[in-house]
Write a protein that holds these residues in place. Sequence first.
Motif, PDB file in Angstrom:
ATOM      1  N   ASN B  31      38.656  51.145  27.612  1.00  0.00           N
ATOM      2  CA  ASN B  31      37.809  51.266  28.722  1.00  0.00           C
ATOM      3  C   ASN B  31      36.507  51.439  28.351  1.00  0.00           C
ATOM      4  O   ASN B  31      36.057  51.939  27.587  1.00  0.00           O
ATOM      5  CB  ASN B  31      38.462  52.243  29.631  1.00  0.00           C
ATOM      6  CG  ASN B  31      39.786  52.479  29.513  1.00  0.00           C
ATOM      7  OD1 ASN B  31      40.340  51.793  30.403  1.00  0.00           O
ATOM      8  ND2 ASN B  31      40.459  53.239  29.272  1.00  0.00           N
ATOM      9  N   TYR B  47      30.299  49.619  37.439  1.00  0.00           N
ATOM     10  CA  TYR B  47      31.533  48.978  37.236  1.00  0.00           C
ATOM     11  C   TYR B  47      32.425  49.670  36.032  1.00  0.00           C
ATOM     12  O   TYR B  47      31.653  50.159  35.124  1.00  0.00           O
ATOM     13  CB  TYR B  47      31.345  47.657  36.880  1.00  0.00           C
ATOM     14  CG  TYR B  47      30.977  46.545  37.971  1.00  0.00           C
ATOM     15  CD1 TYR B  47      29.984  46.269  38.307  1.00  0.00           C
ATOM     16  CD2 TYR B  47      32.328  45.960  38.257  1.00  0.00           C
ATOM     17  CE1 TYR B  47      29.937  45.297  39.609  1.00  0.00           C
ATOM     18  CE2 TYR B  47      32.218  44.918  39.328  1.00  0.00           C
ATOM     19  CZ  TYR B  47      30.890  44.710  39.740  1.00  0.00           C
ATOM     20  OH  TYR B  47      30.880  43.718  40.952  1.00  0.00           O
ATOM     21  N   SER B  49      35.764  48.689  33.128  1.00  0.00           N
ATOM     22  CA  SER B  49      36.646  47.491  32.610  1.00  0.00           C
ATOM     23  C   SER B  49      37.780  48.215  31.759  1.00  0.00           C
ATOM     24  O   SER B  49      37.243  49.147  30.711  1.00  0.00           O
ATOM     25  CB  SER B  49      35.818  46.781  31.594  1.00  0.00           C
ATOM     26  OG  SER B  49      36.803  45.850  30.913  1.00  0.00           O
ATOM     27  N   LYS B  53      38.028  40.951  29.786  1.00  0.00           N
ATOM     28  CA  LYS B  53      37.845  40.047  30.815  1.00  0.00           C
ATOM     29  C   LYS B  53      38.193  40.590  32.228  1.00  0.00           C
ATOM     30  O   LYS B  53      38.574  39.934  33.278  1.00  0.00           O
ATOM     31  CB  LYS B  53      38.699  38.671  30.767  1.00  0.00           C
ATOM     32  CG  LYS B  53      38.147  37.879  29.472  1.00  0.00           C
ATOM     33  CD  LYS B  53      38.710  36.433  29.487  1.00  0.00           C
ATOM     34  CE  LYS B  53      38.215  35.576  28.373  1.00  0.00           C
ATOM     35  NZ  LYS B  53      36.705  35.487  28.363  1.00  0.00           N
ATOM     36  N   MET B  54      38.667  42.209  32.218  1.00  0.00           N
ATOM     37  CA  MET B  54      39.188  42.814  33.391  1.00  0.00           C
ATOM     38  C   MET B  54      37.864  43.496  33.637  1.00  0.00           C
ATOM     39  O   MET B  54      37.384  44.133  32.796  1.00  0.00           O
ATOM     40  CB  MET B  54      40.326  43.671  33.071  1.00  0.00           C
ATOM     41  CG  MET B  54      41.538  42.953  32.498  1.00  0.00           C
ATOM     42  SD  MET B  54      42.100  41.434  33.849  1.00  0.00           S
ATOM     43  CE  MET B  54      42.866  42.324  34.808  1.00  0.00           C
ATOM     44  N   LYS B  55      37.915  43.664  34.923  1.00  0.00           N
ATOM     45  CA  LYS B  55      36.822  44.655  35.423  1.00  0.00           C
ATOM     46  C   LYS B  55      37.323  45.141  36.910  1.00  0.00           C
ATOM     47  O   LYS B  55      37.904  44.554  37.656  1.00  0.00           O
ATOM     48  CB  LYS B  55      35.516  43.828  35.576  1.00  0.00           C
ATOM     49  CG  LYS B  55      35.529  42.683  36.520  1.00  0.00           C
ATOM     50  CD  LYS B  55      34.251  41.701  36.500  1.00  0.00           C
ATOM     51  CE  LYS B  55      34.265  40.588  37.456  1.00  0.00           C
ATOM     52  NZ  LYS B  55      33.374  39.570  37.353  1.00  0.00           N
ATOM     53  N   GLU B  56      36.459  46.118  37.311  1.00  0.00           N
ATOM     54  CA  GLU B  56      36.851  46.729  38.555  1.00  0.00           C
ATOM     55  C   GLU B  56      35.467  47.292  39.097  1.00  0.00           C
ATOM     56  O   GLU B  56      34.772  47.982  38.216  1.00  0.00           O
ATOM     57  CB  GLU B  56      37.868  48.090  38.449  1.00  0.00           C
ATOM     58  CG  GLU B  56      39.158  47.339  38.555  1.00  0.00           C
ATOM     59  CD  GLU B  56      40.225  48.344  38.814  1.00  0.00           C
ATOM     60  OE1 GLU B  56      41.352  48.288  38.622  1.00  0.00           O
ATOM     61  OE2 GLU B  56      40.020  49.254  39.718  1.00  0.00           O
ATOM     62  N   ARG B  68      33.112  41.078  30.128  1.00  0.00           N
ATOM     63  CA  ARG B  68      33.626  41.781  28.880  1.00  0.00           C
ATOM     64  C   ARG B  68      34.220  40.734  28.258  1.00  0.00           C
ATOM     65  O   ARG B  68      35.417  40.501  28.624  1.00  0.00           O
ATOM     66  CB  ARG B  68      34.600  42.912  29.314  1.00  0.00           C
ATOM     67  CG  ARG B  68      34.806  43.946  27.939  1.00  0.00           C
ATOM     68  CD  ARG B  68      35.508  45.002  28.111  1.00  0.00           C
ATOM     69  NE  ARG B  68      35.681  45.745  27.092  1.00  0.00           N
ATOM     70  CZ  ARG B  68      36.436  46.647  27.283  1.00  0.00           C
ATOM     71  NH1 ARG B  68      37.254  47.126  28.143  1.00  0.00           N
ATOM     72  NH2 ARG B  68      36.865  47.459  26.066  1.00  0.00           N
ATOM     73  N   PHE B  74      30.452  45.379  26.382  1.00  0.00           N
ATOM     74  CA  PHE B  74      30.406  45.299  27.898  1.00  0.00           C
ATOM     75  C   PHE B  74      29.174  45.199  28.411  1.00  0.00           C
ATOM     76  O   PHE B  74      27.936  46.065  27.965  1.00  0.00           O
ATOM     77  CB  PHE B  74      31.043  46.670  28.346  1.00  0.00           C
ATOM     78  CG  PHE B  74      31.399  46.866  29.991  1.00  0.00           C
ATOM     79  CD1 PHE B  74      31.549  48.142  30.297  1.00  0.00           C
ATOM     80  CD2 PHE B  74      31.786  45.674  30.375  1.00  0.00           C
ATOM     81  CE1 PHE B  74      31.620  47.850  31.767  1.00  0.00           C
ATOM     82  CE2 PHE B  74      32.292  45.626  31.775  1.00  0.00           C
ATOM     83  CZ  PHE B  74      31.954  46.876  32.475  1.00  0.00           C
TER      84      PHE B  74
END
Lengths: 113, 112
Positions: B31, B47, B49, B53-56, B68, B74
């Motif tokens: 993370n 933000y 991650s 390639k994942m992010k929130e 990412r 990042f």
Amino acid sequence: SQKIEQNSEALNIQEGKTATLTCNYTNYSPAYLQWYRQDPGRGPVFLLLIRENEKEKRKERLKVTFDTTLKQSLFHITASQPADSATYLCALRAFSSASKIIFGSGTRLSIRP
Amino acid sequence: DVKVTQSSRYLVKRTGEKVFLECVQDMDHENMFWYRQDPGLGLRLIYFSYDVKMKEKGDIPEGYSVSREKKERFSLILESASTNQTSMYLCASSPGTGETQYFGPGTRLLVL
């Protein structure tokens, strides 16, 4: 609304005394609570973690208590020294939000010689 | 020891410029997080991650994007910098969700 508050923006105490910082939260079910230290111009550094089923945690001169009834954590530094002067942040991880930690705005602690 | 590094300690940009803030961690953490810190407001999550390639979105994602492409890196992007984005930006990483976070030294950004 959900809030995490550190009641004092600044705290000044005499060297050798115990410093006590307060962190209160509302409308959270905390899984655990953490305390960090931040020096000016630096990122926070992790100090202690206390889980919701623990009452007290100690590390050298540091002690943290957690009262889920009062919705409060207290952070104590015993035999305080000028080198303990910094901003201290509490941070909470709620059961409902596994991926996020919510930070308080911090208490700036000054220890005078 | 975990090391989190940020590309710049201080940055001065002009309104409308595109700004890249880079963060690298060397502990293979899953993370990574971007916060901004302003006086009286504390740390606010922009933000995070939890995987490549994942992010929130965090609490204040407006005006920012992230990238990412590799696990250790990042990036925070300000597409068109504005003066209200003047702040201290802190990157952090953690081994698992909601665990202890390890912070970089911060980037103090001034947008003129």
